[in-house]
Each structure stands twice: as structure tokens, then as C-alpha cells.
Write a protein that holds these residues in place. Structure first.
Motif, PDB file in Angstrom:
ATOM      1  N   LEU A  35       2.350  -1.614  -3.561  1.00  0.00           N
ATOM      2  CA  LEU A  35       3.746  -2.032  -3.713  1.00  0.00           C
ATOM      3  C   LEU A  35       4.528  -1.782  -2.432  1.00  0.00           C
ATOM      4  CD1 LEU A  35       6.051  -2.992  -5.718  1.00  0.00           C
ATOM      5  CD2 LEU A  35       6.601  -0.560  -5.870  1.00  0.00           C
ATOM      6  N   MET A  36       4.347  -0.596  -1.855  1.00  0.00           N
ATOM      7  CA  MET A  36       5.115  -0.315  -0.643  1.00  0.00           C
ATOM      8  C   MET A  36       4.766  -1.320   0.458  1.00  0.00           C
ATOM      9  SD  MET A  36       6.089   2.810   1.680  1.00  0.00           S
ATOM     10  CE  MET A  36       4.805   3.025   2.882  1.00  0.00           C
ATOM     11  N   ASN A  37       3.477  -1.580   0.617  1.00  0.00           N
ATOM     12  CA  ASN A  37       3.076  -2.556   1.643  1.00  0.00           C
ATOM     13  C   ASN A  37       3.651  -3.940   1.346  1.00  0.00           C
ATOM     14  OD1 ASN A  37       1.653  -0.527   2.849  1.00  0.00           O
ATOM     15  ND2 ASN A  37      -0.361  -1.228   2.196  1.00  0.00           N
ATOM     16  N   GLU A  42       3.803  -5.027   5.748  1.00  0.00           N
ATOM     17  CA  GLU A  42       2.838  -4.494   6.728  1.00  0.00           C
ATOM     18  C   GLU A  42       1.914  -3.545   5.987  1.00  0.00           C
ATOM     19  OE1 GLU A  42       2.469  -4.706  10.107  1.00  0.00           O
ATOM     20  OE2 GLU A  42       4.200  -5.978  10.494  1.00  0.00           O
ATOM     21  N   LYS A  43       0.706  -3.372   6.510  1.00  0.00           N
ATOM     22  CA  LYS A  43      -0.195  -2.420   5.851  1.00  0.00           C
ATOM     23  C   LYS A  43       0.042  -1.004   6.389  1.00  0.00           C
ATOM     24  CE  LYS A  43      -4.807  -1.350   4.601  1.00  0.00           C
ATOM     25  NZ  LYS A  43      -6.220  -1.466   4.886  1.00  0.00           N
ATOM     26  N   LEU A  44       1.113  -0.390   5.889  1.00  0.00           N
ATOM     27  CA  LEU A  44       1.446   0.960   6.344  1.00  0.00           C
ATOM     28  C   LEU A  44       0.607   1.991   5.618  1.00  0.00           C
ATOM     29  CD1 LEU A  44       5.330   1.032   6.599  1.00  0.00           C
ATOM     30  CD2 LEU A  44       3.657   0.777   8.421  1.00  0.00           C
ATOM     31  N   SER A  45       0.348   1.744   4.341  1.00  0.00           N
ATOM     32  CA  SER A  45      -0.403   2.700   3.541  1.00  0.00           C
ATOM     33  C   SER A  45      -1.783   2.142   3.260  1.00  0.00           C
ATOM     34  CB  SER A  45       0.296   2.928   2.199  1.00  0.00           C
ATOM     35  OG  SER A  45       1.309   3.882   2.346  1.00  0.00           O
ATOM     36  N   ILE A  46      -2.779   3.006   3.341  1.00  0.00           N
ATOM     37  CA  ILE A  46      -4.128   2.537   3.038  1.00  0.00           C
ATOM     38  C   ILE A  46      -4.272   2.383   1.529  1.00  0.00           C
ATOM     39  CG2 ILE A  46      -5.189   3.414   5.130  1.00  0.00           C
ATOM     40  CD1 ILE A  46      -6.307   5.762   3.413  1.00  0.00           C
ATOM     41  N   ILE A  47      -5.150   1.457   1.150  1.00  0.00           N
ATOM     42  CA  ILE A  47      -5.341   1.129  -0.268  1.00  0.00           C
ATOM     43  C   ILE A  47      -6.832   1.102  -0.551  1.00  0.00           C
ATOM     44  CG2 ILE A  47      -5.119  -0.727  -1.977  1.00  0.00           C
ATOM     45  CD1 ILE A  47      -2.626  -1.633  -0.346  1.00  0.00           C
ATOM     46  N   THR A  48      -7.271   1.811  -1.569  1.00  0.00           N
ATOM     47  CA  THR A  48      -8.659   1.660  -2.019  1.00  0.00           C
ATOM     48  C   THR A  48      -8.683   1.726  -3.537  1.00  0.00           C
ATOM     49  OG1 THR A  48      -9.413   3.949  -2.261  1.00  0.00           O
ATOM     50  CG2 THR A  48      -9.362   3.065  -0.008  1.00  0.00           C
ATOM     51  N   SER A  49      -9.838   1.426  -4.102  1.00  0.00           N
ATOM     52  CA  SER A  49      -9.961   1.464  -5.559  1.00  0.00           C
ATOM     53  C   SER A  49     -10.155   2.899  -6.047  1.00  0.00           C
ATOM     54  CB  SER A  49     -11.130   0.595  -5.992  1.00  0.00           C
ATOM     55  OG  SER A  49     -12.295   1.057  -5.361  1.00  0.00           O
ATOM     56  N   LYS A  50     -10.212   3.863  -5.124  1.00  0.00           N
ATOM     57  CA  LYS A  50     -10.422   5.255  -5.534  1.00  0.00           C
ATOM     58  C   LYS A  50      -9.101   6.010  -5.689  1.00  0.00           C
ATOM     59  CE  LYS A  50     -15.011   5.541  -3.735  1.00  0.00           C
ATOM     60  NZ  LYS A  50     -15.841   5.789  -2.578  1.00  0.00           N
ATOM     61  N   THR A  54      -3.888   8.122  -1.132  1.00  0.00           N
ATOM     62  CA  THR A  54      -2.749   8.570  -0.330  1.00  0.00           C
ATOM     63  C   THR A  54      -2.619  10.085  -0.421  1.00  0.00           C
ATOM     64  OG1 THR A  54      -1.646   6.493  -0.832  1.00  0.00           O
ATOM     65  CG2 THR A  54      -0.256   8.262   0.045  1.00  0.00           C
ATOM     66  N   ARG A  55      -2.476  10.727   0.748  1.00  0.00           N
ATOM     67  CA  ARG A  55      -2.348  12.191   0.765  1.00  0.00           C
ATOM     68  C   ARG A  55      -0.995  12.667   1.293  1.00  0.00           C
ATOM     69  NH1 ARG A  55      -7.939  13.979   3.711  1.00  0.00           N
ATOM     70  NH2 ARG A  55      -9.382  13.592   1.987  1.00  0.00           N
ATOM     71  N   HIS A  56      -0.247  11.745   1.886  1.00  0.00           N
ATOM     72  CA  HIS A  56       1.024  12.123   2.516  1.00  0.00           C
ATOM     73  C   HIS A  56       2.180  11.373   1.863  1.00  0.00           C
ATOM     74  CE1 HIS A  56      -0.745  14.075   6.136  1.00  0.00           C
ATOM     75  NE2 HIS A  56      -1.763  13.296   5.830  1.00  0.00           N
ATOM     76  N   ARG A  57       3.376  11.781   2.254  1.00  0.00           N
ATOM     77  CA  ARG A  57       4.540  10.954   1.935  1.00  0.00           C
ATOM     78  C   ARG A  57       4.772  10.068   3.153  1.00  0.00           C
ATOM     79  NH1 ARG A  57      10.689  12.890   0.272  1.00  0.00           N
ATOM     80  NH2 ARG A  57      11.556  10.799   0.415  1.00  0.00           N
ATOM     81  N   ILE A  58       4.717   8.767   2.947  1.00  0.00           N
ATOM     82  CA  ILE A  58       4.799   7.833   4.070  1.00  0.00           C
ATOM     83  C   ILE A  58       6.027   6.940   3.889  1.00  0.00           C
ATOM     84  CG2 ILE A  58       3.589   5.967   5.294  1.00  0.00           C
ATOM     85  CD1 ILE A  58       0.995   7.157   3.843  1.00  0.00           C
ATOM     86  N   LEU A  59       6.876   6.897   4.894  1.00  0.00           N
ATOM     87  CA  LEU A  59       8.061   6.048   4.791  1.00  0.00           C
ATOM     88  C   LEU A  59       7.758   4.629   5.259  1.00  0.00           C
ATOM     89  CD1 LEU A  59      11.107   8.164   6.062  1.00  0.00           C
ATOM     90  CD2 LEU A  59       9.926   8.231   3.874  1.00  0.00           C
ATOM     91  N   GLY A  60       8.288   3.671   4.512  1.00  0.00           N
ATOM     92  CA  GLY A  60       8.248   2.267   4.914  1.00  0.00           C
ATOM     93  C   GLY A  60       9.677   1.760   4.885  1.00  0.00           C
ATOM     94  N   ILE A  61      10.181   1.329   6.023  1.00  0.00           N
ATOM     95  CA  ILE A  61      11.607   0.986   6.109  1.00  0.00           C
ATOM     96  C   ILE A  61      11.783  -0.533   6.155  1.00  0.00           C
ATOM     97  CG2 ILE A  61      13.723   1.375   7.449  1.00  0.00           C
ATOM     98  CD1 ILE A  61      12.252   3.874   8.644  1.00  0.00           C
ATOM     99  N   VAL A  62      12.607  -1.036   5.232  1.00  0.00           N
ATOM    100  CA  VAL A  62      12.897  -2.469   5.225  1.00  0.00           C
ATOM    101  C   VAL A  62      14.345  -2.651   5.678  1.00  0.00           C
ATOM    102  CG1 VAL A  62      12.871  -4.604   3.876  1.00  0.00           C
ATOM    103  CG2 VAL A  62      11.314  -2.739   3.261  1.00  0.00           C
ATOM    104  N   ASN A  63      14.522  -3.346   6.779  1.00  0.00           N
ATOM    105  CA  ASN A  63      15.854  -3.502   7.363  1.00  0.00           C
ATOM    106  C   ASN A  63      16.402  -4.904   7.182  1.00  0.00           C
ATOM    107  OD1 ASN A  63      16.261  -0.880   8.775  1.00  0.00           O
ATOM    108  ND2 ASN A  63      14.333  -1.491   9.754  1.00  0.00           N
ATOM    109  N   GLY A  64      17.671  -4.978   6.828  1.00  0.00           N
ATOM    110  CA  GLY A  64      18.372  -6.257   6.796  1.00  0.00           C
ATOM    111  C   GLY A  64      19.673  -6.083   7.536  1.00  0.00           C
ATOM    112  N   GLU A  65      20.440  -7.176   7.674  1.00  0.00           N
ATOM    113  CA  GLU A  65      21.703  -7.077   8.401  1.00  0.00           C
ATOM    114  C   GLU A  65      22.631  -6.052   7.767  1.00  0.00           C
ATOM    115  OE1 GLU A  65      23.833 -10.716   8.907  1.00  0.00           O
ATOM    116  OE2 GLU A  65      22.486 -11.348  10.508  1.00  0.00           O
TER     117      GLU A  65
END
Ligand SMILES: Nc1nc2c(ncn2[C@@H]2O[C@H](COP(=O)(O)OP(=O)(O)OP(=O)(O)O)[C@@H](O)[C@H]2O)c(=O)[nH]1
Ligand SMILES: [Mg+2]
Length: 307
Positions: A35-37, A42-50, A54-65
Motif C-alpha cells: 500500500l505504501m509503495n 516508488e518501491k520504497l519498501s520491500i515486499i515478499t510473501s513472507k 519489514t523491520r523498520h519504520r519507513i517514511l514515504g512522502i507524497v507531495n502536492g502543491e
């Protein structure tokens, strides 16, 4: 600088700008990183079927005007069995503390959160909760209705959205709702910033994803990756990373017969990293034993699992 914007005075601009933290939590493997990606594109977070990818808290920033949505992907909620997992759950706890909107993600077929204390935090949350019922591409209409009903009863305060993070179904609608719920605020991060993590983090994670995909059972969970060299030239990035395991036997398994297993990891990681950085990549991988690093507070700190 503001010439392209609707409003000209900075104060008006401030008044019309929304920004805030939207933190995604839920059981392991429900699709939080997908969902975050999808939101960020962008593929910021890795995704697997296992589980426990995810082991960290990873920020994904979506910017608009006139908005900045700061998403947090977090590790799936588990009952910690060793120190690393406790640190992972600390990231989840921190995600409750600064959220303006909480996304609680569940998947079709799921009936409860594995940790009761976290569940209570969600149902008693003072901030808006969007409950996303994910993977609806896998469900029948009947099952979907049944599940919607179940979650309506369990978390009556939440707004519920059926989604498919993988197939991008209802993702845009949820994003519009997030914007509505965000408070008026100036941006927290520069408008061209996409994440809080440095380049080396994405190298480590990409290699770890390939290890999750290529090795069985306990092996991926005993692995941590550290990038010792990240040297960017005009046309190429030269990378040297160390794959850390807990025991000598695991080292042998990672390397594989004639080094073939490790070679596969290198080739797959290189391909993904070339896409991610948009440059040619040269990658060297080493394997080292770092005894019981998962239970060693000092080592965990070094790898960014700060307490
Ligand atoms: N069918 C289907 N699969 C999905 C969907 N979203 C995610 N997946 C799959 O579910 C698996 C787990 O996805 P992740 O995004 O890694 O899940 P996560 O919640 O981040 O997992 P952890 O980091 O381990 O907690 C992957 O195989 C995804 O491809 C969806 O909408 N539909
Ligand atoms: Mg994840």
C-alpha cells in the motif's frame, strides 16, 4: 518561487496547506508495504510473501502543491520473541504516537489482530482510523460482505474501505479521504523529499528482499545487511555490502555450492537497484558471522533498530 501557485501571499499559502503523518499498521503480510509503495509510486519498501518482511519504520512522502502526506510503513504486529522483534514493535508503538490518521490494514480472511493490547489502542484511538480491508481481489462478493460486517462490529469507530493494494483498487479514493482528514499545516519535509532513509538503507533492504525470496525457513530471519561502500560515479554506482548471519552453518548456506546461491542474490539485487537508482550498479557481496546479533542490543543499535 510561488509563481505557479494559486495564492500569492505566503500567509494564504500557509493557511491552505495540509500536512501530516499517516501511519500504516496491521498484522504481518497483510499488504502494508504494498500500500505504501502504491501511494508513493516508488518501491520504497520491500515486499515478499513472507511474514516480517519489514523491520523498520519507513517514511514515504507524497507531495502536492497544497499538501504533504507523510506515510509510515511499519513492521507487522507480532508478539516479540527476541530483541530484534522487540525493537520492531517499538517502531509500531512510535507510529501510534505521532499519527494524524491511522491506517489499520487487515486482509480478507483475517479475524483479529495478533496482539490484543495493540488492538485496544486502535479501537480506543482518538484520531481517525481508516480500516482497509485488503486483498479483495482474492475474495468473493459474499465473503467481502461478511468481512465488512465483521470489522464494522469489531472497530465501530473506523471508516472501512475494501481495497486491493496490489491492483490499485480504491487506493486513490483512500488517498483523497486522507487529504480531507489532514490538519492545516506547513510541510514537515522539503517538497522534493521522498523518504527519511538514506540510499544505503535501500541497498540493504533490496539485498534482504532477495535473501527472503531465495532462502528457506529461519535463514532470512537470521540475516542483516550492511552496506560498507556506496560510491557514486557519473555512470555507475559501486556498492560493497556485507550479509551478516548468526552462525557459521548459515554462512555456508548463504554462499551455496560454488558460491552460486550468493551469486543469484547479487544478480537479482543489482537488477532492482539499477531500476531504483536509474544507474548502472556494480555490487560486491560478502558474508560474515556476527554471532547472535538479533539479541545483542549494541549490534541492533548499530543496524538502526534504536531503542
Ligand atoms: N492478492 C493480493 N495480494 C496482495 C495484495 N497486497 C499485497 N499482497 C501480497 O501480500 C504479500 C505481503 O505483502 P507486503 O506488502 O509485503 O505485506 P506487509 O504487510 O508489508 O508484510 P510485513 O512487512 O511482513 O508485515 C505479498 O506477496 C504481496 O504481493 C492485494 O491487494 N492482493
Ligand atoms: Mg512490510
Amino acid at each position: 518561487m510561488f509563481a505557479h501557485l494559486k495564492y500569492t501571499s505566503k500567509s494564504t499559502l500557509y493557511m491552505s496547506h495540509k500536512a501530516g503523518f499517516v501511519n500504516i499498521i496491521g498484522n504481518p503480510n497483510v499488504g502494508k508495504s504494498t500500500l505504501m509503495n502504491a501511494f508513493v509510486g516508488e518501491k520504497l519498501s520491500i515486499i515478499t510473501s513472507k511474514a516480517q518482511t519489514t523491520r523498520h519504520r519507513i517514511l514515504g512522502i507524497v507531495n502536492g502543491e497544497d499538501f504533504q502526506v507523510i506515510l509510515s510503513d511499519t513492521p507487522g504486529i507480532i508478539k516479540p520473541a527476541y530483541e530484534l522483534q522487540s525493537s520492531m514493535m517499538d517502531f509500531v508503538k512510535s507510529a501510534f504516537e505521532d499519527a494524524d490518521v491511522l491506517i489499520y490494514m487487515v486482509e480478507i480472511g483475517e479475524k483479529s489482530l495478533k496482539d490484543e493490547a495493540f488492538f485496544k489502542k486502535i479501537i480506543n484511538s482518538k484520531i481517525p482510523v481508516l480500516l482497509l480491508l485488503n486483498k479483495i481481489d482474492k475474495s468473493s462478493q459474499e465473503q467481502l460482505e461478511e468481512q465488512m460486517e465483521l470489522w464494522r462490529e469489531k472497530v465501530p469507530t473506523a471508516e472501512i474501505y475494501p481495497v486491493s493494494a496490489l491492483e490499485n483498487f480504491n487506493v486513490t479514493q483512500v488517498f483523497s479521504r486522507i487529504i480531507e482528514l489532514l490538519p492545516m499545516s506547513p510541510a514537515f519535509y522539503p517538497k522534493d523529499q521522498l523518504t527519511d532513509k538514506p540510499e544505503r538503507f535501500f541497498v540493504n533492504e533490496t539485498i534482504r528482499e532477495k535473501i527472503l525470496v531465495n532462502y528457506k525457513k529461519e535463514i532470512p530471519y537470521a540475516v542483516e545487511v550492511e552496506t560498507e561502500e556506496f560510491f557514486e560515479e557519473e555512470n555507475i554506482i559501486r556498492i560493497r555490502s556485507v550479509i551478516m548471519v548468526e552462525r557459521e552453518t548459515q554462512k555456508g548456506i548463504i554462499i551455496g555450492h560454488k558460491g552460486n546461491a550468493l551469486k543469484t542474490v547479487g544478480i537479482q539485487a543489482r537488477k532492482d537497484l539499477e531500476k531504483f537508482f536509474g544507474k548502472q550498479i556494480h555490487i560486491e557481496l560478502y558474508v560474515k558471522v556476527n554471532k547472535n546479533w538479533r539479541s545483542n542490543a549494541k549490534q541492533l543499535k548499530r543496524f538502526g533498530y534504536n531503542k
